[in-house]
Design a protein around this motif. Structure first.
Motif, short mmCIF file in Angstrom:
data_model
loop_
_atom_site.label_atom_id
_atom_site.label_comp_id
_atom_site.label_asym_id
_atom_site.label_seq_id
_atom_site.Cartn_x
_atom_site.Cartn_y
_atom_site.Cartn_z
N ARG B 7 -7.72 -10.17 -5.03
CA ARG B 7 -7.91 -9.10 -6.01
C ARG B 7 -6.84 -8.02 -5.84
NH1 ARG B 7 -12.10 -7.93 -9.40
NH2 ARG B 7 -12.12 -5.68 -9.71
N ASN B 8 -6.74 -7.56 -4.61
CA ASN B 8 -5.73 -6.55 -4.28
C ASN B 8 -5.00 -7.01 -3.01
OD1 ASN B 8 -6.21 -4.25 -6.20
ND2 ASN B 8 -8.26 -4.51 -5.33
N GLY B 9 -3.73 -7.20 -3.14
CA GLY B 9 -3.01 -7.65 -1.95
C GLY B 9 -1.62 -8.13 -2.26
N ILE B 10 -1.12 -8.99 -1.39
CA ILE B 10 0.28 -9.44 -1.50
C ILE B 10 0.35 -10.96 -1.36
CG2 ILE B 10 2.58 -9.30 -0.42
CD1 ILE B 10 1.64 -6.53 0.69
N VAL B 11 1.14 -11.56 -2.21
CA VAL B 11 1.41 -12.99 -2.05
C VAL B 11 2.90 -13.15 -1.73
CG1 VAL B 11 1.41 -15.27 -3.13
CG2 VAL B 11 -0.42 -13.63 -3.66
N LYS B 57 -4.80 -7.46 1.18
CA LYS B 57 -4.72 -6.01 1.28
C LYS B 57 -3.29 -5.60 0.95
CE LYS B 57 -5.94 -2.48 4.71
NZ LYS B 57 -6.24 -2.28 6.15
N ASN B 58 -3.11 -4.45 0.34
CA ASN B 58 -1.74 -3.99 0.12
C ASN B 58 -1.25 -3.24 1.36
OD1 ASN B 58 -0.53 -4.75 -2.40
ND2 ASN B 58 -2.28 -3.74 -3.38
N ILE B 59 -0.28 -3.80 1.99
CA ILE B 59 0.25 -3.17 3.21
C ILE B 59 1.75 -2.94 3.03
CG2 ILE B 59 -1.45 -4.23 4.77
CD1 ILE B 59 0.89 -6.24 5.51
N ASP B 80 -6.06 -5.38 -8.86
CA ASP B 80 -7.15 -5.70 -9.79
C ASP B 80 -6.92 -7.06 -10.47
OD1 ASP B 80 -8.32 -3.28 -9.19
OD2 ASP B 80 -7.15 -2.23 -10.73
N ASP B 81 -6.68 -8.04 -9.68
CA ASP B 81 -6.48 -9.44 -10.12
C ASP B 81 -5.18 -9.68 -10.90
OD1 ASP B 81 -8.84 -10.48 -9.05
OD2 ASP B 81 -9.99 -9.67 -10.74
#
Lengths: 304, 139
Positions: B7-11, B57-59, B80-81
């Motif tokens: 949902r919220n994060g990093i790929v 998570k956004n880091i 948010d997806d």
């Protein structure tokens, strides 16, 4: 320019200016005899190098300045474990300019980050020795009257010889320079020097192991010593140390106005019978070293 | 094989196959307090096989480490997806304390407090040299 760590720190224009000042000093030394009055040069020699240190000290004295320092690490605070940065911070409080020689590569760069006064790299291990290169450039300029349109033979240890690498770097910036690289196979110029300097600057060069083969084409012949400390194996050193010995016979096809150079000290690579030849310039070269160091001190201290 | 989307994060995508774990370790992703997935040997039209890392998570990512280890990867930021940002990393001009100079004659071998700094001197050949002694980084 605040420091001189690497010859690449200097533009061609700056090198030309230093050479001009050095030549002016040679012409009228008395004009410069008090330029550095009340200034102090610290010579921090963490490893011994008598001739470089004396050249710096003589340079400062002829400018009317004073010198202080040490000539080996055992007589400095390094022996007690002090870092280069701390030593430089302290000595910077006692002097106006520092000439530093250190066995570890990159030590003068570290010093320059921490120093409030100009730092001159007087040699860091097998890495850089920019004042030797300046000396070589002044010698060529004085003896040949130009720094372009030259065929330069470099002979001996081209693998480990830092003076050779720096000279190639410096000369590659001038027009129409050609190199003849003379060495045994084991001591050939490293690939990275060929790729990053010679090929990149489209410099023409020939590699050979025969000292006489291209002698007739050379304007400059730069001999170097095979340094014992670079070898892990005594046998290899003994086999290669006398690979080239320049003598009168080998010079028979050389140009009348050839300039023979050597950073000194020499061992056997130039026979003493060559010393009296008018083309032998290696002792003059050592003297030029003092004048270019005088010019450099003036420039770094911003004294006109 | 499916891994839940985040949902919220990093790929971190298009990682050279089998290099995901090295990047996971270098970025110290194991120390995070969120889910992190490493997908290794995933099929890729462009690359044949690739690795992917998903961080839930956004880091703040160290882009210098990423660029140095694999300059071809793509970073996708998810909020948010939705993918709100996609960018590529570049070879960093300078890398600090990622690799150590192995030259025993280098000043870094005796002055322990010095940072190990390598400077990119040839972008095409990916050549890094020690800032102090100019020794080429060994692979």
């Amino acid at each position: 320019m605040k420091n001189l760590i690497d010859i690449k720190d200097l533009s061609i224009k700056e090198i030309d200016e230093l050479i001009e000042v050095a030549k002016d000093i040679m012409q009228e030394p008395e004009k410069y005899s008090e330029k550095c009055k009340h200034k102090k040069l610290a010579t921090l020699f963490f490893e011994p190098s008598t001739r470089t240190r004396l050249s710096f000290e003589a340079a400062m004295m002829e400018l009317g300045g004073n010198v202080l320092g040490f000539s080996e690490a055992s007589s400095s605070s390094t022996a007690k474990g002090e870092s280069v940065s701390d030593t430089i911070k302290v000595v910077g409080g006692y002097s106006d300019i520092i000439a530093m020689r250190h066995p570890k590569e990159g030590a003068p760069l570290v010093a320059s980050f921490r120093s409030d006064v100009p730092i001159i790299n007087a040699g860091d291990g097998g890495h850089n020795h920019p004042t030797q290169t300046l000396t070589d450039l002044l010698t060529i300029s004085c003896e040949k009257g130009r720094l372009d349109n030259l065929t330069i033979g470099l002979c001996g240890d081209l693998k480990f010889g830092r003076t050779v690498h720096s000279l190639i770097t410096a000369m590659s910036r001038y027009k129409n320079i050609k190199f003849v690289l003379i060495s045994p196979d084991e001591l050939k110029i490293p690939e990275y020097v060929k790729e990053e300097i010679l090929d990149k600057n489209k410099i023409e060069y020939i590699e050979t192991n025969d000292l006489e083969e291209h002698m007739d084409k050379l304007d400059i012949l730069y001999m170097t010593r095979v340094q014992k400390e670079r070898f892990f194996n005594e046998e290899d050193y003994l086999r290669l140390k006398d690979y080239y010995i320049l003598n009168k016979n080998k010079l028979k096809n050389a140009k009348e106005d050839l300039v023979i150079m050597h950073p000194l000290p020499r061992v056997n690579e130039i026979s003493t019978e060559v010393d009296d030849d008018k083309r032998a310039c290696y002792f003059k070269q050592a003297k030029y070293g003092k004048y270019i160091r005088m010019a450099l001190i003036l420039k770094l201290l911003e004294i006109k | 094989m499916n891994i839940d989307s985040i949902r919220n994060g990093i790929v971190i995508d298009h990682i050279q196959a089998k290099k995901g774990l090295e990047i996971f370790d270098a970025l110290k992703l194991g120390e995070l307090d969120c889910s992190v997935a490493i997908i290794t040997n995933a099929r890729s039209q462009k690359m044949g096989r690739k690795d992917i890392i998903k961080i839930d998570k956004n880091i703040d990512l160290d882009l210098d480490i990423l660029g140095y280890l694999d300059p071809n990867i793509t970073i996708n930021i998810i909020k948010d997806d939705k993918r709100v940002k996609k960018f590529h990393v570049e070879l960093p001009k300078e890398i600090v304390n990622i690799i150590k100079c192995k030259n025993p004659r280098c000043i870094t071998s005796v002055e322990q407090e010095l940072k190990h700094v390598f400077v990119l001197t040839d972008k095409e050949k990916k050549i890094y040299r020690c800032k102090y002694c100019e020794t080429i980084k060994e692979d």
